[in-house]
Design a protein around this motif. Sequence first.
Motif, PDB file in Angstrom:
ATOM      1  N   UNK C  44      17.905  34.622  44.093  1.00  0.00           N
ATOM      2  CA  UNK C  44      19.088  34.934  43.541  1.00  0.00           C
ATOM      3  C   UNK C  44      19.165  36.550  43.900  1.00  0.00           C
ATOM      4  N   UNK C  45      20.424  36.880  44.307  1.00  0.00           N
ATOM      5  CA  UNK C  45      20.584  38.266  44.416  1.00  0.00           C
ATOM      6  C   UNK C  45      21.623  38.712  43.775  1.00  0.00           C
ATOM      7  N   UNK C  46      22.484  38.164  43.149  1.00  0.00           N
ATOM      8  CA  UNK C  46      23.745  38.586  42.430  1.00  0.00           C
ATOM      9  C   UNK C  46      24.317  37.638  41.504  1.00  0.00           C
ATOM     10  N   UNK C  48      27.481  36.993  38.886  1.00  0.00           N
ATOM     11  CA  UNK C  48      28.951  37.879  38.554  1.00  0.00           C
ATOM     12  C   UNK C  48      29.274  37.134  37.288  1.00  0.00           C
ATOM     13  N   UNK C  91      21.019  44.020  37.094  1.00  0.00           N
ATOM     14  CA  UNK C  91      20.167  45.001  37.622  1.00  0.00           C
ATOM     15  C   UNK C  91      18.691  43.791  38.448  1.00  0.00           C
ATOM     16  N   UNK C  92      18.638  42.795  37.671  1.00  0.00           N
ATOM     17  CA  UNK C  92      17.301  41.780  37.921  1.00  0.00           C
ATOM     18  C   UNK C  92      17.699  40.566  38.117  1.00  0.00           C
ATOM     19  N   UNK C  93      18.483  40.003  38.972  1.00  0.00           N
ATOM     20  CA  UNK C  93      18.886  38.828  39.094  1.00  0.00           C
ATOM     21  C   UNK C  93      17.696  37.982  39.222  1.00  0.00           C
ATOM     22  N   UNK C  94      16.670  38.228  39.734  1.00  0.00           N
ATOM     23  CA  UNK C  94      15.228  37.315  40.125  1.00  0.00           C
ATOM     24  C   UNK C  94      14.818  36.807  38.851  1.00  0.00           C
ATOM     25  N   UNK C  97      15.178  33.010  38.759  1.00  0.00           N
ATOM     26  CA  UNK C  97      14.303  32.448  39.485  1.00  0.00           C
ATOM     27  C   UNK C  97      12.842  32.472  38.777  1.00  0.00           C
TER      28      UNK C  97
END
Lengths: 443, 485, 134
Positions: C44-46, C48, C91-94, C97
Motif C-alpha cells: 500500500x503506497x497511499x 486518502x 507518512x507510513x502507509x505500509x 500491510x
Amino acid sequence: MHYLPHTAEDIESMLQAVGVEHLDDLFSTVPEDCRLQEGLDLPEALTEWELDEHMAALSNEMAVSPEYRVFMGAGSYEHFIPASVSYLLNRSEFVTSYTPYQPEMSQGTLQAIYEYQTLVARLLGMEVATASHYDGATALAESLLMAVRITGQRKVAVSSLIHPLYRRVVKTYFEPTGYEVLELPYLNTGLTDLSGLDEMDGLAAVAVQSPNFFGCIEDLKAVGEKAHDKDALFVSSFTEALAYGLLINPGSSGADIVCGEGQSLGIPRSFGGPALGMLATGKKYMRKLPGRLVGQTKDLDGKRGFVLTLATREQHIRREKATSNICTNNSLCALAAAMYMASVGGSGIRELALLNHDKAEYLKAQLKKEGFTIPFDSPTFNEFVVEFPPGFEATYARLLKKNTVPGLSLAPYYPELANHYLLCVTETRSKEDMDALVREVRS
Amino acid sequence: MKESLGTTGLILNEPLLWEKGKKGRSGFSLPRRDVESCPLAPELTGEGPDFPDLSEVDVVRHYTRLSQWNFGVDTGMYPLGSCTMKYSPKTNETQAGRPGFTGAHPLLPAGLCQGILRMMFELELYLAEITGMDAATLQPAAGAHGELAGMLLIHGFHRKKGNKRSKIIVPDTAHGTNPASVALCGYRPVPVKSNEQGILSVEAIFDVMDDDTAGIMITNPNTLGLFEENSRKIAEVIHGRGGLVYCDGANMNAVMGVVKMGAIGVDVMHLNLHKTFSTPHGGGGPGSGPVCVKKHLEPFLPVPRVVEENGRYVLSDDYPESIGKLQAFHGSVGVIIKAYSYIRSMGPENLKKASQLAVLNANYIKERLKGVLHLAYDRPCMHECVFSDKHQIDDHITTLDMAKRLMDYGFHPPTVYFPLVVDGAIMMEPTETESKEELDQYIEALKAIVNEAKDDPNLLHGAPNKCKVKRLDETLAARKPCLAG
Amino acid sequence: MKEIDELNLPDDIRYAEDHEWARLEGNKVTVGLDDYAQDQLGDIVFVELPRVGDTFKQSEEFTTVESVKAVCECYLPVGGEIIAVNSELEESPELMNESPYDKGWMVEVNPTDPSEMESLMTNVQCLEKLKGAK
C-alpha cells in the motif's frame, strides 16, 4: 516494399504454420459482408526519390526564414536551436521507443524526463512538474479542470488577455461539463482588470497569462492575492517560456498551478505542432495532477533509477475516475526542451531573455519615434501591440510581397482593436531587420 | 538455438544534469547583441532559473549516454501489444525535417503556407478513404485526444437534436482512455462484458442500449486482438435507438484495405498516426489522433478546417456548429507529415499488404507459442494475441517475471496485465515489420524462459540482469514520491 | 499471496463484505482493512483519509487506498461521524500491510447506530465466505 521483410517463401511457410492457404484466409473471422471488395482509392506508391521531390516542392511553398522575416509570435516563437539539440534529439533510441512502461529498458527516457521535470520546476518556481502535455492550451484546460477537482467549485475566471485560441480550447473542454467560464476584461494599461472578481463567488480558479497576449507583464502577486482572497486557486499561464529567464517566476508570486507552452525551448514551430504543454504545481496537489510523472527510486542493488509513478491517478488504472484521459503525451518535445535548457544553461538563458527584451524594446522605440502609437504602456517582454494608421492593410499586403510578415492583426480576436497589430522580436531578428521594417511601414 | 541477442556492452554511468557542469561554461552560441541594453523594472525581474552551466560536449555526452540506456524499435523487436511498434521509416524524418515545414509559423496568411495546407487537405482525404468515412480532422494530438474529440462530436450531435443523453456504452476490454474520455465529456460509461469468445454479443448490447444512451465506444479489432464480428448488427441496435457508434481505431493497422469502418456502421472513429501510420512514438509522444466522421457529424468538426477554393487552400472558421478547438493550432503537424509521407511511400497495395503481414505475424506467434504459454482465446487473431501466466502459477512465476527475463534475451517485453479481462495477460503484437527470423528467435527466447521457470525460477525473479539497472522499486517511488531533484 | 489458511482474522472484531474490519470499544468503532484485503492489494503506497467530523452512512465510501497499480475504495462498515483518523498512514502507509489490526487502523467512528455491528460477519463467517469463493 522495403519496409516489409517477408519473402514469398517466408509467407508460404508461415501460412503453413498457421494452417491457412492464402493471406486472405487470415481474415476468416471478418464476416463476408464487412470485407472490402475493391482496392483503396489512393495514389500509387512513390519511390523514396519521387517522394523527396514531391515533399521538397510542398516545403518550398512555405514562407520561412531566412527568406522571410516574420515579426509574429502570438504563441509560436522563432528562436535559434543549437545543432547539438537537433542532433541529439534524433537519436533513434529516444525517437523509436514507447512510453517507458518497462523502466529497466527505458532509463534514458526516464532520467531525461526526470531532469526535464526538475528544470521546469526550477524555471517556473514550483515544486513538481508533469512529464508533458499536448500544448499550452490543453495544459491550461487541464489545469482549470484540476482546480475544479481540488476546490469542488464549478466556476473559473479567465483573463481576456489569455491567448484567444487557448480560451477557445478551454471553452471546448468545459462546454459539455456544465462548469462555467467567466471572462475578466482588460484595462487600457494592457493588463487584466481584476475588479470584477469582487462580484464573483464560488470560483475554483482565477487564471491569467504573463506575459499576456498583448505582451504585457501582469502583476502576478496582485492576481494571486486577489484569487486567494476569493478562496480560488491562482492559475498562471504563459505562451513564451523564455520570459522566465528574466521575469520573476509565477511560483514566487503565489501561483498554485502554472501552465503554458514550452515551444520556445528548442522546439521548431512546425506550423504549431507538436508543441509542449507544461504544467507544474506544489507538492500538496501532486496527486491531483493530470498526466504522466517520473519519480526517482532504487533498484534491487540500491542503485538510483527512475520509473513512471503515482500511476493510480491515471486512466489505465482509475479509468473513468482518472484525473485526465491523457496517455500519449509529448515526451520527445519535453526531451528537446530539457536538452535546450541544459545547453543554454542558467547564465545563458538570462542573457538570451535579456536580448529578446532589449531587441523588442529597440523596435518599440523606433516605431514610437516614427509616430506610431503604442497603446498599452505596461512593460513587455518580446512582444508588444502597435496601432497603425487606418488603411494599414495595404502596407501589410505590400510587406508580405517583400517577404516580411509585420505581426499579427488583432482585429479578428479583439474587434475593438482595428488597426492594432501584435509584433514580436526574438534574438533571431537583427537590428537591420528591424530598421528595414520601420522604413517599410513608414513609407 | 541462435546465440541470444541480449548481452552487456560497455554502458557508461552518467550523473544527473545538475551534478555536472561548472558556472561559466556554456553549450550555446549566444546571438550577437546589436542593440543597447534597456533595463526592465527591478520589481518585475527575478533571479533567473537555477540551471546548471554545461559545455556543448557535456550536453552531447550526457544525452548520448542516456540514449544508450534506452531500447527502441531501431534496436530490436518491440512487441508491445496495442501499441503497434512498427518500424518508423527514416525518409519520414527527412520529410518532416524540411525547413519549409519546421520553420512555419502556424498563423501565417494562407498564401504563405500552401504546401502544408495542401498536405493536410490530402491527408484528410486519404484517411477518410482508408476508413470509409466522409471527412476528417487532424487536430487531435493523440489517440485519447481523438477520443475526446469523438465524444464532443457525439455530444454536439445530440444537443442539436435536442436530446439530453447521459451514457456511453464501453466494453470491458476497452483501453482505460475510453471510459476516461467518456467521463471527461460529462457522460457516464456503462460497462458491458464481452462473451466467452472474447467479443461483444448483440444481445448484451441490446440489453443495455436505451434512449438515454448517446452511443457506444467500440475498439475494433478489440484489445484481445479479435475482430468484433457482430459490429454491423451492434451498430443497427445502437442506431435503432438513436445512438451513434464510435470506433476506437487504435488497431486499424490490422485491417487497412480489408475493412472500411464507415461501411459497417461506424459514425466516428479516431486513428493513431503513431501506430497505424508508422510515426515514431518518441518515448511517450508526440502522437497524432485524427478523427474521421460520416457526413452527419461533419458540421461539428473542430475549426479551422482546410478548404480548397479553386486550387488554393485556405483555413476556414466558418462552421457555426463546430465543437471548437482542441489545441491552440492545427495539431501535431510534424507528425502528420510523417504519416503523409508513409502513405505516399506505401500506396494502396502495400498498405493492405502491411495489414495482412501484421496479422500473419501475430497468428504465427500464436500458433507457435500456444503449447508453451496459456492462450486466452484459441481462435484466429488479428494483429495481436493474448496469452497468460496460468501455466506458470504453480511455479510461482508471474507474467511480470517472464516479461523482465525477456529483456535479458534482447527483446522488449510485450504489454502485460492488459486487457483486464485476462488474468496475468501477456499481449503480443509483432507488427508487419518483423521478419520470420526475428519472430523465430523471439519464440525460442520465450520457450527458453518457460523452461527456466520450471528449472531455475530465481533466474526470472531476479531478472533483468543485463540492463542498466536491476528491477526497480516502484513501491518506494510511489510511497515517497521524489519528482524533482 | 497468502493461502486462505495463512490469513490472520482475529475473533475480537467484525468483518464487512469488502474486507473492512470494525472493532467496537465503548462508544467508538475503530476501522481498518483486514489481512485478506491488504494481502490482495500488495504494497500500500497511499491512503486518502477523510476529515474528522465527516459523517457517512453504513457502506458508504469513506476513503480510497492505493497500491502501485490499483485503487481500492473502502466503505464504512458502520455509519457515523469520523472522530479520529490515523495520520501516521500519511507518512507510513505500509503500516496497513505490516500491522493491519493495530498500527494500521484507518479511522475511529462515533456510530449512529451501534447495532449495525450485528450485520457484520464474525471471523468464522468471513473465513467461510472466503473458502466458498475459492
